[in-house]
Design a protein around this motif. Structure first.
Motif: not given
Lengths: 157, 157, 157
Positions: A18-19, A22, A81-85, A106, A108
């Protein structure tokens, strides 16, 4: 390796995956996969009917690298920008060096000057190869809940 | 302490930190920090350019306590509920009692009579001091994806 | 059982619980509870005032099974997909085979042809019984942040 160490190692793998997306280190993304691999993003409606069409598909690390080149040099898109949870990472089965794993995801997305919105949510059904010491996805199937995605899917999931 | 125990301890620390904000126990929030500390919430656009302006900034536990007094006694704002979802807690490095850690964060805000919306999502880049037995943040940098926040940022992230 | 093994077991339990709902295996959902149990979904405003009214309530596994029958055979609702993101699973206390636990939860709902939206976010306050070898909820209280839910709550939380 004990169950606990394996669990920690796999969670760490999902986190660094994920990092890589992101943090904008998209060049590092193909390195999370084996040379021969299956990568697929498909809507749940197709997944449930065993249909295979979806917005991203690749069968080798080379194809993933092509995607990176497209993102960095070819595709035209507005900055975002992307954030993964990620939650619910679970080892479903272990056969030698091969693990079946899954997770909930998820994503975002935030456009410049825009507000944050949900790009996709869903489940991933994955295979991880521990053969060369570090985990690599030999398969990653991202099954998302909506039939349509709001906006283009530039970055991988 | 083994890697596994340390990992569990740090995850537990992040969880209790989120609970202190989401449970409304905001008085307990400064206790998650060392006396001298750096706390900062900044937009990704500034973080990426090494600019430092953002909606919250503090350099000591005392300043965090001031913020708590402001929240409880001075600020005027409509009542709201907060839920933090945290994933991807990872220990990046260990040097004696000092850890570099990071996480992914989504904060959901709900005004009274309102629906739930995303307040911010992003990544945190943190330093944790284990020196006095319990973990404390000596640094917490919350980097959020949007340039603007929808509504005032009353509670810390 | 060590703390680490217990922590892993409880996280795994929360993960499989979420999977049972998100995979559409709703028949398996009551099996995550003891025969006599308390299941409740209530808004934070009521929870904070020690009021008990909320959109779902059950006091036995039988009542949960009734809910499953309703979902599968009686209720009329449009098709939807559900994704749970769970974080902050924490063992608050242990007394013999009985654990007090809690978690943070976000539920995303997607109607067919629709986009994904947040259905509810909040905290869960739970009791888990390890008495028969596998964990079971003897109590699960889902406290959600909004006063109103956007749309009907068909599936459990």
């Amino acid at each position: 390796m004990t169950d606990l160490n394996l669990h920690l190692k796999i969670n760490d793998f999902y986190t660094r995956y994920a990092e890589s997306i992101c943090d904008g280190d998209i060049e590092t993304w193909p390195e999370f996969f084996t040379e021969k691999c299956l990568y697929r993003i498909i809507p749940k409606t197709n997944y449930d009917r065993k249909l295979r069409i979806g917005p991203m598909f690749a069968e080798s690390k080379g194809a993933l690298k092509d995607r990176v080149v497209a993102i960095k040099e070819t595709l035209v898109y507005s900055a975002r920008s992307i954030t993964h949870l990620v939650s619910g990472v679970r080892i479903v089965s272990v056969q030698g060096d091969l693990l079946k794993t899954r997770s909930m995801l998820a994503i975002y997305q935030t456009l410049v000057d825009g507000t944050t919105h949900i790009q996709l949510v869903g489940r991933t059904f994955d295979s991880i190869d521990l053969g060369d010491g570090t985990p690599k996805f030999s398969e990653r199937i991202v099954v998302f809940d909506s039939e349509l995605l709001a906006g283009a899917l530039v970055f991988p999931a």
